[in-house]
Motif scaffolding. Structure first.
Motif, PDB file in Angstrom:
ATOM      1  N   CYS B 172       0.828  -1.200   0.000  1.00 51.41           N
ATOM      2  CA  CYS B 172       0.000   0.000   0.000  1.00 51.41           C
ATOM      3  C   CYS B 172       0.869   1.260   0.000  1.00 51.41           C
ATOM      4  CB  CYS B 172      -0.895   0.012   1.228  1.00 51.41           C
ATOM      5  SG  CYS B 172      -2.256  -1.156   1.116  1.00 51.41           S
ATOM      6  N   TRP B 182      -8.273   4.697   1.822  1.00 54.55           N
ATOM      7  CA  TRP B 182      -7.291   3.970   2.603  1.00 54.55           C
ATOM      8  C   TRP B 182      -6.860   2.718   1.859  1.00 54.55           C
ATOM      9  CZ3 TRP B 182      -9.212  -0.851   3.299  1.00 54.55           C
ATOM     10  CH2 TRP B 182     -10.600  -1.008   3.417  1.00 54.55           C
ATOM     11  N   CYS B 183      -5.801   2.126   2.382  1.00 49.39           N
ATOM     12  CA  CYS B 183      -5.269   0.906   1.786  1.00 49.39           C
ATOM     13  C   CYS B 183      -4.639   0.091   2.907  1.00 49.39           C
ATOM     14  CB  CYS B 183      -4.217   1.261   0.733  1.00 49.39           C
ATOM     15  SG  CYS B 183      -3.456  -0.166  -0.071  1.00 49.39           S
ATOM     16  N   THR B 184      -4.855  -1.203   2.873  1.00 45.36           N
ATOM     17  CA  THR B 184      -4.266  -2.050   3.909  1.00 45.36           C
ATOM     18  C   THR B 184      -3.808  -3.376   3.314  1.00 45.36           C
ATOM     19  OG1 THR B 184      -4.657  -3.054   6.072  1.00 45.36           O
ATOM     20  CG2 THR B 184      -6.503  -3.030   4.564  1.00 45.36           C
ATOM     21  N   ASN B 185      -2.697  -3.873   3.826  1.00 42.13           N
ATOM     22  CA  ASN B 185      -2.183  -5.178   3.397  1.00 42.13           C
ATOM     23  C   ASN B 185      -2.485  -6.215   4.466  1.00 42.13           C
ATOM     24  OD1 ASN B 185       0.395  -3.281   2.060  1.00 42.13           O
ATOM     25  ND2 ASN B 185      -0.763  -4.696   0.804  1.00 42.13           N
ATOM     26  N   ARG B 194      -4.339  -7.184  -0.653  1.00 41.86           N
ATOM     27  CA  ARG B 194      -4.370  -5.721  -0.550  1.00 41.86           C
ATOM     28  C   ARG B 194      -5.833  -5.285  -0.649  1.00 41.86           C
ATOM     29  NH1 ARG B 194      -0.892  -1.158  -3.583  1.00 41.86           N
ATOM     30  NH2 ARG B 194      -2.538   0.304  -4.132  1.00 41.86           N
ATOM     31  N   GLU B 196      -8.429  -1.935  -0.557  1.00 40.62           N
ATOM     32  CA  GLU B 196      -8.269  -0.499  -0.791  1.00 40.62           C
ATOM     33  C   GLU B 196      -9.609   0.158  -1.051  1.00 40.62           C
ATOM     34  OE1 GLU B 196      -5.427   0.167  -3.858  1.00 40.62           O
ATOM     35  OE2 GLU B 196      -5.420   2.344  -3.615  1.00 40.62           O
ATOM     36  N   GLN B 197      -9.787   1.325  -0.470  1.00 41.38           N
ATOM     37  CA  GLN B 197     -10.874   2.216  -0.869  1.00 41.38           C
ATOM     38  C   GLN B 197     -10.221   3.450  -1.463  1.00 41.38           C
ATOM     39  OE1 GLN B 197     -13.836   3.178   2.039  1.00 41.38           O
ATOM     40  NE2 GLN B 197     -14.511   1.081   2.276  1.00 41.38           N
ATOM     41  N   ASN B 198     -10.512   3.670  -2.726  1.00 42.24           N
ATOM     42  CA  ASN B 198      -9.848   4.766  -3.405  1.00 42.24           C
ATOM     43  C   ASN B 198     -10.830   5.383  -4.391  1.00 42.24           C
ATOM     44  OD1 ASN B 198      -7.749   6.497  -4.318  1.00 42.24           O
ATOM     45  ND2 ASN B 198      -6.245   4.856  -4.045  1.00 42.24           N
ATOM     46  N   TRP B 222     -13.571   0.622  -4.908  1.00 40.82           N
ATOM     47  CA  TRP B 222     -13.168  -0.218  -3.788  1.00 40.82           C
ATOM     48  C   TRP B 222     -12.671  -1.547  -4.349  1.00 40.82           C
ATOM     49  CZ3 TRP B 222     -17.943   0.595  -0.028  1.00 40.82           C
ATOM     50  CH2 TRP B 222     -17.973   1.948   0.342  1.00 40.82           C
ATOM     51  N   THR B 257     -15.457  -3.727   0.733  1.00 40.02           N
ATOM     52  CA  THR B 257     -14.121  -4.335   0.579  1.00 40.02           C
ATOM     53  C   THR B 257     -14.085  -5.713   1.242  1.00 40.02           C
ATOM     54  OG1 THR B 257     -13.437  -3.014   2.481  1.00 40.02           O
ATOM     55  CG2 THR B 257     -12.768  -2.228   0.312  1.00 40.02           C
TER      56      THR B 257
END
Lengths: 166, 324
Positions: B172, B182-185, B194, B196-198, B222, B257
């Motif tokens: 991320c 946000w982004c999380t691994n 991974r 992600e909400q973008n 998402w 997500t």
């Protein structure tokens, strides 16, 4: 049904010459124009599914070209100008001096003013179409157009008539 | 007022004539422009893929992951029922076992499987399906999904490819993005994930190079992407728009997500989309699937690297029409 690359290649082959001439008038340099057109075509290929379904893919391509040019100009120093020669292989020549006169005149305009002139008087677009392509108001296009024409008259003087008659 | 004044026609016409005269003798290098444009476009697509997928690890190690029921996840939809049992999942091989040979994944098979993983009652309209040769080296499923909540259907897309890139590709970003982005691994039993909400134009640290800055731009996008230990790249994303780069037509995408995570990690893909069933990414001369797009102003790359390596997976390109 044609694949993405087939459809893209057909479109790019048909449109690249016109895009190149526009890019050359905008950038004033053969190699920069090549680079700008390749970047534009790359962006079109990347989003080809959307481009091919657009109402007017030609207009879409022109918009990408103009905005890529303006974006590039923003990133370059304001004093930098690249007005190179034209390769011998480019074909029969207009008087090179006259051609350079036009490019040098355009080079003295701010990038957006130059884009307005190229779209209106090379691409033969209306004020409304030009505004849409550049993402600005029609009033801004009119103002830029008037200002740029005035400056071109001042810079080129009688050379403009000579160019037109060439 | 000066802005209302009309420019004398003569000057306009003279300038137009001068521009046409100045370009009249040109022979633009059309073939070079087209070759270079295609090469750049392919690299741009590769970069975009690399941004949303992760690298392969090596060993087949499937197991432990139980059946994931979407209804257990966060949508809270009353319509959502238990996920259908995964079709024809064979016994997972033990680590180090010889990988079995799998049928190449087709977009049609991916669609059929994906439908079993969507919440009950969600209607699906196929926008397009792509097999290798049509859209680079991926299997792609592009849908409009309608959850029947009185709001418009929006896009849910899913992409599959074989081993590609490096493990760093899936990390991320770390800059401070706007609220809601946000982004999380995560590490799962069978790979690295991974979430992600973008936004469709993703958030970026700066606005340089036409990027959109920390708030991103366009519709919400998402996503969940996994690189399994067998190297398979599976990526699913949902937007709150009905067309690519279109307007937002509902508040949020139709899948969360968590639901997207459940889809990409569903055990059924371990066989349906096993690594040896997936297309290998197109590589350039350096062997990398993702290279940086050259900066505007660089030399022509018509002779260019990365131009035309054919897709490896599958035979001739195939055509799939939307199922309606």
């Amino acid at each position: 049904m044609a694949t993405d690359p087939d459809e893209f290649l057909e479109f790019a082959t048909a449109r690249s010459a016109q895009l190149f001439r526009t890019a050359w008038l905008l950038s004033g340099d053969w190699h920069l124009a090549e680079d700008l057109v390749q970047t534009t075509l790359g962006k079109l290929y990347r989003s080809w599914r959307r481009v091919k379904s657009a109402d007017n893919p030609d207009a879409y391509a022109r918009t990408v070209l103009v905005r890529s040019y303006l974006s590039w100009r923003r990133r370059r120093s304001s004093g930098e100008q690249a007005y190179g020669t034209i390769p011998d292989s480019a074909g029969p020549e207009l008087d090179p001096a006259l051609r350079m006169t036009l490019l040098k005149g355009l080079a003295q305009l701010p990038p957006k003013d130059r884009a307005v002139l190229v779209l209106r008087y090379w691409e033969d677009m209306s004020v409304e179409q030009t505004a849409r392509q550049m993402g600005c108001s029609q009033g801004a296009v009119r103002n830029r157009s008037l200002r740029a024409l005035e400056k071109m008259r001042t810079i080129l003087g009688g050379d403009l008539q000579a160019l037109a008659a060439a | 007022m000066s802005t209302e004044r009309h420019e004398p026609h003569g000057t306009e016409a003279t300038l137009a004539d001068a521009m046409h005269a100045a370009t009249a003798g040109f022979q633009p290098p059309t073939a070079e422009l087209v070759r270079g444009g295609l090469a750049r476009g392919r690299r741009m697509r590769a970069v975009r893929r690399a941004q949303v997928t992760v690298a392969a690890l090596a060993v087949v190690a499937i197991g432990g992951a139980g059946t994931v029921a979407l209804s257990d996840l966060g949508s809270g939809s009353a319509k959502a029922g238990p996920a259908a049992p995964p079709p024809s999942v064979s016994a997972p091989p033990s680590a180090g076992a010889t990988p079995q040979q799998h049928q190449p994944l087709t977009a049609e098979k991916a669609l059929e499987t994906l439908k079993t993983l969507l919440p009950a009652g969600y209607d699906v309209k196929v926008q397009s399906l792509s097999n290798p040769g049509q859209n680079g080296s991926q299997v792609g499923v592009y849908l409009l999904v309608d959850p029947h909540d009185g709001k418009p259907a929006t896009m849910v897309n899913m992409l599959f490819s074989g081993p590609m890139g490096s493990s760093d590709d899936n990390k991320c970003w770390t800059f401070h993005a706007a609220e809601g982005i946000w982004c999380t691994n995560e590490t799962t039993p069978n790979g690295s994930l991974r979430l992600e909400q973008n936004r469709e134009w993703p958030a970026s640290e700066t606005t340089e190079d036409d990027k959109r800055g920390p708030a991103g731009g366009g519709a919400k996008q998402w996503s969940a992407g996994i690189i399994r230990k067998d190297g398979a790249n599976i990526y699913a994303y949902a937007t709150n728009g009905a067309v690519e780069k279109g307007a937002e037509v509902r508040t949020n995408p139709v899948l969360t997500t968590d639901q997207l995570k459940a889809i990409v990690t569903a055990p059924v893909w371990d066989t349906v989309a096993a690594a040896d069933a997936l297309p290998k990414p197109v590589t350039n001369k350096s062997g990398s699937a993702g290279t940086q797009t050259p900066a505007w102003g660089s030399k022509s790359d018509a002779a260019g690297s990365g131009a035309a390596a054919p897709p490896v997976h599958g035979a001739a390109p195939t055509t799939v029409k939307p199922a309606g």
